[in-house]
Each structure stands twice: as C-alpha cells, then as structure tokens.
Design a protein around this motif. Structure first.
Motif: not given
Length: 393
Positions: A209-218
């Motif tokens: 459920r939790y890890g490295l993400i882009h965080a603005d992937l629109r």
C-alpha cells in the motif's frame, strides 16, 4: 515548514532569472534565449540555443525544498524508469564535468537541472475516460517498478504520510492558514482532518500500500506523441507515500466535477490490467482524494506568489468544505449543491490552440516544476508542444 521563497515578492524572480542565465552559461550556451515557463515549487525555463538550434528545459530550484542528494535521487528514479521499465521520461543534460545537479553560486546558491525537451501534448479532454484508463495502467507500471527497484544506497526522498502533509511537518503549510479558512470552515475541516488521520492509521503502511510514488501524476503530466507510449514529467514531488495518493493527485483541482467517479473507475480499470487492487483498498479512494484536497488548501495559503494559488483562493476552500461534508456523511463523489467552480484556467500557461470544455479545465497547477510550466504550449520548430518535459521541473 520551509517558506516558499519564490512567493516572497520583491526582486526574487529577477534573482532567480540571473541564476538561470548563469546556469545556461556554465552549460556552454552563452547566447541561448532563456524564457520563464512557469513558477510553482521551482522556476522552469525554456532554453533556446540559436547556435545549435536546440531547445532544452532548465529547472531552477526553490530554496529549502530539496537538498542536492534528494534531487539526485529523483533523477536516479527518472532514469531507471526509462531504462528498466520503458517509461518515457526526459533525459538529464549534465553540465561540463558530468554534474547532473549544478549549484549556481551566489548570496543564495541555487540548484539547477537541465533536461532535454520532451515533445508531446497532454491527452485530449474529449477522450478523458480513455486517458484516465491509460493513466491508471501507467501508474501501475511505475508502482511495479518502484516495488522491485534496487534503490541506490544514497537514495533519499521525503514522505507524504499524514504528519508530513497535514501534521507536525505540514510540508506545504497548515491548512488552518489556507485562503478563506474562517471559524465555520475550520470546524468542518478539523472534523475532516481527524477522520483522515484515523482512516489512514487503520489503512496502514504495508508494502502493498505504501512505497515510492510520483505524487503528482495527472493527465497534465503525460506527454503523448501519436501512438507512442506517453511520456511522464514532473517528478519533483516524488517520494514515499500511499500508492492510492497517485490516483488522488490525478483529480487535483477538479475533485468536485460530476465525472470524477467515472474517471476513478477508468483509472482503476487501467491499473488492474497491470497490478491487483484489492476491494478494501478501492473502498478508501475518496479518503486519499480528500487527503490531497486538504493538502492543496494548505498549499494555496503558502504559495501566494503562484498565479493559480491566487486564482483559486477562498473558493477552493469553500468547495473543500462541501466535499468534506459529503465525505463525512458517507456520500463522497455524489452531486451536491453547486460547488464554487474551480477557475477554468487551462493546463497550459500559453494560449491553448483551441477551445476546451470550460468545466473540465483544471488550473495550471500548483507546482509545475519539472517543467514547471509543463502545461506550457511552446513551438519547437514547426511542431507545437504543450509543456516540454520535466518541464515543470
């Protein structure tokens, strides 16, 4: 929270432009034209070199947001996604001596990164559902890579957990200081914040459920050229967070739109073509959408020098309160009374080539730093491009 120095006013942008000019000279492009594309978390410039006929993108970092090792970590994942997962991302153009992050000296030294210009346009608004399905699949590919990637020993990026976003750290500021947060709004938003804290605590930070993400992937951060796989830009906020936060970011600024439930369904369909998404995780999607929405209320309050923050203002907070009431009453994503409309600013900073449905235009986003202006429409030769890559950076 470190202040957003690009909102300080005065001559700050002139000094940032001087830093950009200095960086371009160090890159061996003394005669290049340097044009500001966008200001958000950072300042992004288009660099046109008449001598070589080339175009590139320069990101000048704000002060105090990322240390140099964190920027190098972002660039490492950017490259790994391109090389190992086949995700089209912009290449870094090193400065002489091979430096990927160039620190321009001065009274306030600034880190700068030069990227290749990645051509393309964001997916068209008349194909929104296919665009979201494609985005869901792409996001899952990135998550799959992040789970399996052997990160460099020195890799370091911040977290997007509750404390970092809304709690003790409040990276973008306190939502209580957001535009239009009066005593009445504060009561509603405090209830929302407490509900989010508890639900996220129960949801947990397990590896699935939790890890490295882009965080603005629109969609605004995808660049499409014909039938090629989409390119991805703006990794400046990448870090460790809940995977579903990437879906929440996908509907930033348009959370109130009546088609959002369809967008979510399309994203989930696409995601499940690559990775599984358990039903119990899917049930919390609106928790992450509201988490992101409250975070943006805080962002607007601290980024007063960014045009879109001023444009959104108190109306965004009012709309957040309505969405919060629906979420807290168990009716997220359902139509309510007329939500104060989000300003219909297009994704691009330059005039768009033609009309777009006003109700689906999202503001040119808060932080477009990897191409900080990524939504910018620029001409590259006879090709019109909307946002070049890491363009917001």
């Amino acid at each position: 929270m470190q202040a957003h120095d690009l909102s300080a006013g005065g001559d700050v942008l002139a000094r940032v432009h001087d830093a950009a000019r200095a960086a371009v000279r160090i890159h061996g492009l003394p005669d290049a034209e340097v044009t500001l594309i966008n200001v958000s978390e950072n300042a992004t410039y288009r660099v046109d070199d008449p001598a070589g006929g080339t175009c590139s993108i320069l990101r000048v970092h704000r002060l105090g947001y990322h240390a140099t090792p964190a920027i190098l970590s972002e660039l490492a994942w950017l490259e790994a996604l391109r090389v190992e997962a086949g995700v089209r991302t912009p290449r870094v153009l090193p400065a002489p001596g091979g430096r990927r992050v160039l620190t321009v000296p001065g009274a306030q030294p600034r880190d700068c990164v030069m990227f290749e210009f990645l051509p393309g346009t964001e997916p068209p608004p008349d194909r929104l559902m296919p665009g979201f399905e494609r985005l869901g699949a792409l996001t899952a590919r990135m998550h799959r890579h992040a789970r399996n990637w052997r990160r460099p020993a020195a890799f370091t990026r911040f977290h997007w957990d509750y404390d970092a976003a809304l709690g003790a750290e409040s990276r973008w500021g306190r939502w209580q200081d957001g535009a239009g947060v009066d005593s009445e709004a504060a009561v509603v938003l405090e209830r929302l914040a407490e509900e989010l804290r508890e639900r996220l605590r129960r949801f947990g930070r397990g590896a699935g459920r939790y890890g490295l993400i882009h965080a603005d992937l629109r969609l605004a951060n995808l660049l499409v050229v014909g039938d090629e796989p989409p390119g991805v830009i703006d990794f400046d906020d990448c870090g460790f967070g809940w995977y579903l936060y990437d879906l929440a970011a996908a509907v930033s600024f348009i959370e109130h739109h009546p088609q959002v439930p369809e967008m979510i369904a399309a994203w989930v369909r696409g995601y499940r073509t690559v990775l599984g998404l358990p039903a119990e995780d899917e049930a919390e999607i609106w928790t992450f959408i509201m988490f992101r929405r409250l975070l943006l209320v805080a962002w607007i309050g601290t980024h007063t020098g960014v045009d879109i923050a001023a444009e959104l203002g108190a109306g965004y907070t009012e709309g957040t309160c309505e969405l919060a009431e629906r979420y807290l009453s168990g009716r997220p994503g359902t139509p309510g009374r007329s939500t104060p409309p989000t300003p219909a600013t297009p994704y691009r900073a330059f005039p768009p080539p033609g009309p777009r449905p006003q109700e689906l235009k999202a503001p040119d986003n808060r932080h477009d730093d990897d191409g900080v202006g990524r939504r910018d429409q620029v001409a590259a030769g006879d090709q019109r491009v909307e946002r070049g890559a890491e363009q917001r950076q």
